[in-house]
Each structure stands twice: as structure tokens, then as C-alpha cells.
Write a protein that holds these residues in place. Structure first.
Motif, short mmCIF file in Angstrom:
data_model
loop_
_atom_site.label_atom_id
_atom_site.label_comp_id
_atom_site.label_asym_id
_atom_site.label_seq_id
_atom_site.Cartn_x
_atom_site.Cartn_y
_atom_site.Cartn_z
N ALA A 4 40.13 35.02 48.03
CA ALA A 4 38.73 35.29 47.71
C ALA A 4 38.61 36.00 46.37
CB ALA A 4 38.11 36.14 48.80
N ASP A 5 37.52 35.72 45.69
CA ASP A 5 37.16 36.44 44.47
C ASP A 5 36.89 37.88 44.89
OD1 ASP A 5 35.85 37.45 42.24
OD2 ASP A 5 34.07 36.23 42.53
N PRO A 6 37.41 38.90 44.17
CA PRO A 6 37.19 40.29 44.58
C PRO A 6 35.72 40.65 44.75
CG PRO A 6 38.80 40.20 42.81
CD PRO A 6 38.25 38.80 42.99
N VAL A 7 34.84 40.10 43.90
CA VAL A 7 33.42 40.41 44.04
C VAL A 7 32.89 39.82 45.33
CG1 VAL A 7 31.14 40.07 43.04
CG2 VAL A 7 33.06 40.67 41.57
N ALA A 45 38.78 55.08 40.41
CA ALA A 45 38.59 53.75 39.81
C ALA A 45 37.13 53.56 39.41
CB ALA A 45 39.00 52.67 40.81
N ARG A 46 36.88 52.56 38.57
CA ARG A 46 35.54 52.29 38.07
C ARG A 46 34.89 51.16 38.86
NH1 ARG A 46 36.82 50.79 32.15
NH2 ARG A 46 37.37 49.10 33.50
N GLU A 85 40.42 46.67 36.40
CA GLU A 85 41.83 46.99 36.10
C GLU A 85 42.73 46.84 37.32
OE1 GLU A 85 42.98 47.82 32.98
OE2 GLU A 85 40.94 47.37 32.32
N LEU A 86 42.15 46.71 38.51
CA LEU A 86 42.93 46.64 39.75
C LEU A 86 43.27 45.20 40.10
CD1 LEU A 86 40.94 49.17 41.96
CD2 LEU A 86 43.03 49.59 40.66
N ASP A 87 44.45 45.00 40.72
CA ASP A 87 44.77 43.67 41.22
C ASP A 87 43.99 43.44 42.51
OD1 ASP A 87 46.21 44.68 43.50
OD2 ASP A 87 48.03 44.83 42.31
#
Length: 139
Positions: free
Chosen positions: A67-70, A102-103, A27-29
């Protein structure tokens, strides 16, 4: 140097490399997801670890916007041969998750053995973590 596919095992000097991959709350940017990962990395660096570095994932694909967040949350932690640091590392990750509304989800990998930390009761999480740490302590 190891890439993130092979990180998470023993190094030639007897140290253990632990691969942590933080999957931020979807859900986070990107910016909001990066801040807590930086805080976690800072907390880990404050432990008695040999090193903390971003996992090498190679160049970004053509046309990628950041970058991809993961990928941005992939961290390699080198632990010395002395015991107890793995427990402190896992406790730090667990506490970081507990403090967050956050999750987020964190996977911890050592020698190909992975545990995923996320939404579980405190008792369930403690049993899983204790068993995982026992498997990788002292040996």
C-alpha cells in the motif's frame, strides 16, 4: 459503506464520520511509517468512538508492491451524536503529532471541511483546532 472520497460527514443514524489521512514523514521507509500510524489508530480506538476503520480506497494498481503510505494512513472514525468526542479525537491526533520526532502530517475532514495538522506553533495549532472543533460540535 462510504469510500474515502465521500467519508467525513453525517451518517443516516446521526453519527459523524471523520476522515483522517496521515501523510507519514517522507524520510521514513514504508515499515517505519506504518508503525506510528498503527499506534495512532490504536489510540483513537481507545476513545469513546463508534468505530475506527481503514478508508476504502479500492484495489491496488497492477504491479503495486504494498500500500501507498498515504493510503495506508487513511482512517475513518465514526463518532456518536454525543458531544465532546470530536474534541478528544482532535486532541489525540495533536498529542500524537507532538510526541513524534518525525514530520508526519494529518488531515482531518468532516462534511468536506478539512484542517491540516502539522508543523505549527502550539498557539497557532490550538487556535486552528479550536475554531475547527467549534464549527463541527453540537450540530
Amino acid at each position: 459503506m462510504r469510500d474515502n472520497a465521500s467519508a467525513g460527514g453525517r451518517t443516516g443514524d446521526g453519527a459523524t464520520e471523520v476522515l483522517l489521512v496521515v501523510a507519514p514523514d517522507p524520510e521514513l521507509d514504508a515499515e517505519a511509517a506504518e508503525r506510528p500510524v498503527r499506534r495512532l489508530r490504536s489510540e483513537i480506538a481507545a476513545l469513546d468512538v463508534d468505530s475506527v476503520r481503514a478508508a476504502s480506497t479500492g484495489p491496488a494498481p497492477a504491479g503495486a508492491k504494498g500500500a501507498d503510505p498515504v493510503t495506508a494512513g487513511a482512517i475513518v472514525v465514526a463518532l456518536g451524536a454525543s458531544g465532546g468526542v470530536l474534541t478528544a479525537l482532535v486532541d489525540t491526533v495533536r498529542d500524537w503529532l507532538a510526541r513524534s520526532a518525525a514530520r508526519h502530517r494529518v488531515t482531518v475532514t468532516i462534511d468536506g471541511d478539512t484542517i491540516e495538522l502539522e508543523h505549527a506553533s502550539d498557539t497557532e495549532r490550538r487556535h486552528l483546532i479550536d475554531a475547527y472543533v467549534r464549527r463541527h460540535s453540537g450540530g
